[in-house]
Enzyme design. Sequence first.
Site, PDB file in Angstrom:
ATOM      1  N   LEU A 101       0.978  -1.546  -0.292  1.00 30.87           N
ATOM      2  CA  LEU A 101       0.408   0.427  -0.141  1.00 30.87           C
ATOM      3  C   LEU A 101       1.243   1.462   0.178  1.00 30.87           C
ATOM      4  CD1 LEU A 101      -2.924  -1.230   3.044  1.00 30.87           C
ATOM      5  CD2 LEU A 101      -3.387  -1.247  -0.517  1.00 30.87           C
ATOM      6  N   ASP A 102       0.024   2.499  -0.373  1.00 31.63           N
ATOM      7  CA  ASP A 102       1.337   3.862  -0.762  1.00 31.63           C
ATOM      8  C   ASP A 102       1.426   4.029   0.956  1.00 31.63           C
ATOM      9  OD1 ASP A 102       0.972   3.956  -3.524  1.00 31.63           O
ATOM     10  OD2 ASP A 102      -0.322   4.591  -3.329  1.00 31.63           O
ATOM     11  N   GLN A 103       2.368   4.843   1.150  1.00 26.52           N
ATOM     12  CA  GLN A 103       2.861   5.032   2.504  1.00 26.52           C
ATOM     13  C   GLN A 103       2.082   5.890   3.275  1.00 26.52           C
ATOM     14  OE1 GLN A 103       6.879   6.688   2.728  1.00 26.52           O
ATOM     15  NE2 GLN A 103       6.042   7.509   4.895  1.00 26.52           N
TER      16      GLN A 103
END
Length: 202
Positions: free
Chosen positions: A46-48
């Site tokens: 997942l994106d940060q």
Amino acid sequence: DILALNKLPGLASQPGKHLPFEKTLSGICLYYGKQHHFQTYLLHRLDQDTSGIIVVAKNVETRRKMHQLFEHKKIKKTYLAMVKGLVKHNQEITNQIPDNRGKLVSAITNYKIIKTFSTCTLLEVIPETGRFHQIRQHLAIINHPIVLDQTYGDYDFNVQFRKQYSLKRQFLHAHTLKFRLDSRNYHLQAPLTSDLNLTLKK
């Protein structure tokens, strides 16, 4: 065989230029696994600044089986996203998008309207493919970028939204994962984080 996590926003999945391995989700899982005598394998990312469900394999055989499920699109994911503007219809988006090297690739994203507010809409988003920033890119393409998306979003709208609701990151949450593994059905759900819940209440 499986570790299911509700990743908090701000935690990167993988190390970067100024981010050491031990401060990433991969590093934390590796440390946790060693403490409990198993190996860990991150199966997706997942994106940060995206929160929500991530599944980790606890042995090589489960990693192999799960990779096959991902490859053959046997794992169904849903996300919750707040987007700019009033979305009028459920839709499938099929525009090609650039991958992380700039090459155009095919991508499919479906979404359903959950609730409409005065200036934005809460969506359930179902990606049929797993491309780089797919959901964020696709929603921006149809002029409904994710609220507070710093890369694909609307700058002026984001400034006003942040001022009004005090949210500090993009409103994108990996909500559910469904799959069948070893004759067992899994339906995993990660509850919304406190910052997104508070924004919804406001």
